[in-house]
Write a protein that holds these residues in place. Structure first.
Motif, PDB file in Angstrom:
ATOM      1  N   THR A 120       9.792  10.879   7.773  1.00  0.00           N
ATOM      2  CA  THR A 120       8.648  10.061   7.383  1.00  0.00           C
ATOM      3  C   THR A 120       7.757   9.826   8.592  1.00  0.00           C
ATOM      4  O   THR A 120       8.224   9.833   9.742  1.00  0.00           O
ATOM      5  CB  THR A 120       9.068   8.684   6.829  1.00  0.00           C
ATOM      6  OG1 THR A 120       9.671   7.923   7.886  1.00  0.00           O
ATOM      7  CG2 THR A 120      10.030   8.808   5.671  1.00  0.00           C
ATOM      8  N   MET A 121       6.499   9.638   8.318  1.00  0.00           N
ATOM      9  CA  MET A 121       5.566   9.161   9.323  1.00  0.00           C
ATOM     10  C   MET A 121       4.849   7.969   8.733  1.00  0.00           C
ATOM     11  O   MET A 121       4.546   7.958   7.533  1.00  0.00           O
ATOM     12  CB  MET A 121       4.606  10.254   9.761  1.00  0.00           C
ATOM     13  CG  MET A 121       5.326  11.407  10.468  1.00  0.00           C
ATOM     14  SD  MET A 121       4.253  12.434  11.460  1.00  0.00           S
ATOM     15  CE  MET A 121       3.899  11.357  12.853  1.00  0.00           C
ATOM     16  N   ASN A 122       4.615   6.975   9.578  1.00  0.00           N
ATOM     17  CA  ASN A 122       4.163   5.687   9.083  1.00  0.00           C
ATOM     18  C   ASN A 122       3.045   5.111   9.934  1.00  0.00           C
ATOM     19  O   ASN A 122       2.931   5.409  11.116  1.00  0.00           O
ATOM     20  CB  ASN A 122       5.325   4.681   9.120  1.00  0.00           C
ATOM     21  CG  ASN A 122       6.629   5.269   8.631  1.00  0.00           C
ATOM     22  OD1 ASN A 122       6.838   5.443   7.447  1.00  0.00           O
ATOM     23  ND2 ASN A 122       7.507   5.612   9.555  1.00  0.00           N
ATOM     24  N   TRP A 123       2.277   4.264   9.293  1.00  0.00           N
ATOM     25  CA  TRP A 123       1.339   3.396   9.990  1.00  0.00           C
ATOM     26  C   TRP A 123       1.765   1.957   9.718  1.00  0.00           C
ATOM     27  O   TRP A 123       1.972   1.583   8.561  1.00  0.00           O
ATOM     28  CB  TRP A 123      -0.091   3.618   9.533  1.00  0.00           C
ATOM     29  CG  TRP A 123      -0.715   4.867  10.046  1.00  0.00           C
ATOM     30  CD1 TRP A 123      -0.835   6.063   9.389  1.00  0.00           C
ATOM     31  CD2 TRP A 123      -1.313   5.052  11.334  1.00  0.00           C
ATOM     32  NE1 TRP A 123      -1.462   6.982  10.191  1.00  0.00           N
ATOM     33  CE2 TRP A 123      -1.776   6.382  11.389  1.00  0.00           C
ATOM     34  CE3 TRP A 123      -1.517   4.228  12.440  1.00  0.00           C
ATOM     35  CZ2 TRP A 123      -2.426   6.913  12.504  1.00  0.00           C
ATOM     36  CZ3 TRP A 123      -2.150   4.751  13.548  1.00  0.00           C
ATOM     37  CH2 TRP A 123      -2.593   6.080  13.580  1.00  0.00           C
ATOM     38  N   SER A 124       1.882   1.189  10.773  1.00  0.00           N
ATOM     39  CA  SER A 124       2.176  -0.234  10.680  1.00  0.00           C
ATOM     40  C   SER A 124       1.093  -0.977  11.445  1.00  0.00           C
ATOM     41  O   SER A 124       0.336  -0.373  12.211  1.00  0.00           O
ATOM     42  CB  SER A 124       3.544  -0.546  11.293  1.00  0.00           C
ATOM     43  OG  SER A 124       4.570   0.174  10.645  1.00  0.00           O
ATOM     44  N   ARG A 125       1.029  -2.277  11.250  1.00  0.00           N
ATOM     45  CA  ARG A 125       0.051  -3.063  11.990  1.00  0.00           C
ATOM     46  C   ARG A 125       0.620  -4.420  12.340  1.00  0.00           C
ATOM     47  O   ARG A 125       1.517  -4.928  11.670  1.00  0.00           O
ATOM     48  CB  ARG A 125      -1.239  -3.223  11.189  1.00  0.00           C
ATOM     49  CG  ARG A 125      -1.103  -4.060   9.922  1.00  0.00           C
ATOM     50  CD  ARG A 125      -2.404  -4.027   9.140  1.00  0.00           C
ATOM     51  NE  ARG A 125      -2.314  -4.827   7.916  1.00  0.00           N
ATOM     52  CZ  ARG A 125      -3.265  -4.856   6.990  1.00  0.00           C
ATOM     53  NH1 ARG A 125      -4.365  -4.140   7.136  1.00  0.00           N
ATOM     54  NH2 ARG A 125      -3.108  -5.614   5.919  1.00  0.00           N
ATOM     55  N   GLN A 126       0.084  -4.976  13.400  1.00  0.00           N
ATOM     56  CA  GLN A 126       0.495  -6.311  13.812  1.00  0.00           C
ATOM     57  C   GLN A 126      -0.736  -7.095  14.196  1.00  0.00           C
ATOM     58  O   GLN A 126      -1.435  -6.755  15.161  1.00  0.00           O
ATOM     59  CB  GLN A 126       1.471  -6.256  14.982  1.00  0.00           C
ATOM     60  CG  GLN A 126       2.061  -7.603  15.341  1.00  0.00           C
ATOM     61  CD  GLN A 126       3.274  -7.497  16.226  1.00  0.00           C
ATOM     62  OE1 GLN A 126       3.518  -6.479  16.865  1.00  0.00           O
ATOM     63  NE2 GLN A 126       4.066  -8.553  16.264  1.00  0.00           N
ATOM     64  N   ALA A 127      -0.999  -8.136  13.414  1.00  0.00           N
ATOM     65  CA  ALA A 127      -2.112  -9.026  13.693  1.00  0.00           C
ATOM     66  C   ALA A 127      -1.651 -10.111  14.656  1.00  0.00           C
ATOM     67  O   ALA A 127      -0.451 -10.401  14.749  1.00  0.00           O
ATOM     68  CB  ALA A 127      -2.614  -9.638  12.389  1.00  0.00           C
ATOM     69  N   PRO A 128      -2.589 -10.727  15.360  1.00  0.00           N
ATOM     70  CA  PRO A 128      -2.217 -11.777  16.315  1.00  0.00           C
ATOM     71  C   PRO A 128      -1.409 -12.887  15.644  1.00  0.00           C
ATOM     72  O   PRO A 128      -1.803 -13.415  14.602  1.00  0.00           O
ATOM     73  CB  PRO A 128      -3.571 -12.297  16.803  1.00  0.00           C
ATOM     74  CG  PRO A 128      -4.501 -11.159  16.611  1.00  0.00           C
ATOM     75  CD  PRO A 128      -4.034 -10.446  15.375  1.00  0.00           C
ATOM     76  N   GLY A 129      -0.273 -13.210  16.228  1.00  0.00           N
ATOM     77  CA  GLY A 129       0.550 -14.287  15.711  1.00  0.00           C
ATOM     78  C   GLY A 129       1.348 -13.955  14.469  1.00  0.00           C
ATOM     79  O   GLY A 129       1.982 -14.828  13.884  1.00  0.00           O
TER      80      GLY A 129
END
Length: 115
Positions: free
Chosen positions: A33-42
């Protein structure tokens, strides 16, 4: 050693579009698998989109219908096309890949959506 390098982040207005790229040091077809994840501030990191090696895709409910993940095996690159961007999409976006139970991560690219 697998290396993943993200690019394409930047500043965009509410409703705009961006395309993120993730270039892999090896063949993307080798990854399960290949993935995109994200992390917003806090906030905690969240999985946004996945493409499985058979071509199937999965999306978080928050991005369904707006984001599209795709893969170009000839370029060893995975993309995330992001349309109708919203301020709440602002985050650092990370590419990851899994193979034989091992997860590899890029360093991320920042996406900022202004209202």
């Amino acid at each position: 050693q697998v290396q993943l390098v993200e690019s394409g982040g930047g500043l965009v207005q509410d409703g705009g579009s961006l395309r993120l790229s993730c270039a892999a040091s090896g063949s993307v077809a080798e990854f399960w698998t290949m993935n995109w994840s994200r992390q917003a501030p806090g906030k905690q990191r969240e999985l946004v989109a996945t493409i499985i090696n058979d071509g199937r895709t999965n999306y978080a409910d928050s991005v369904k219908g707006r984001f599209t993940i795709s893969r170009d095996d000839s370029k060893n690159t995975v993309y995330l096309q992001m349309n109708s961007l919203k301020p709440e999409d602002t985050a650092v976006y990370y590419c990851s890949a899994s193979r034989m139970g091992i997860n590899y991560w890029g360093k991320g690219t920042l996406v900022t959506v202004s209202s």
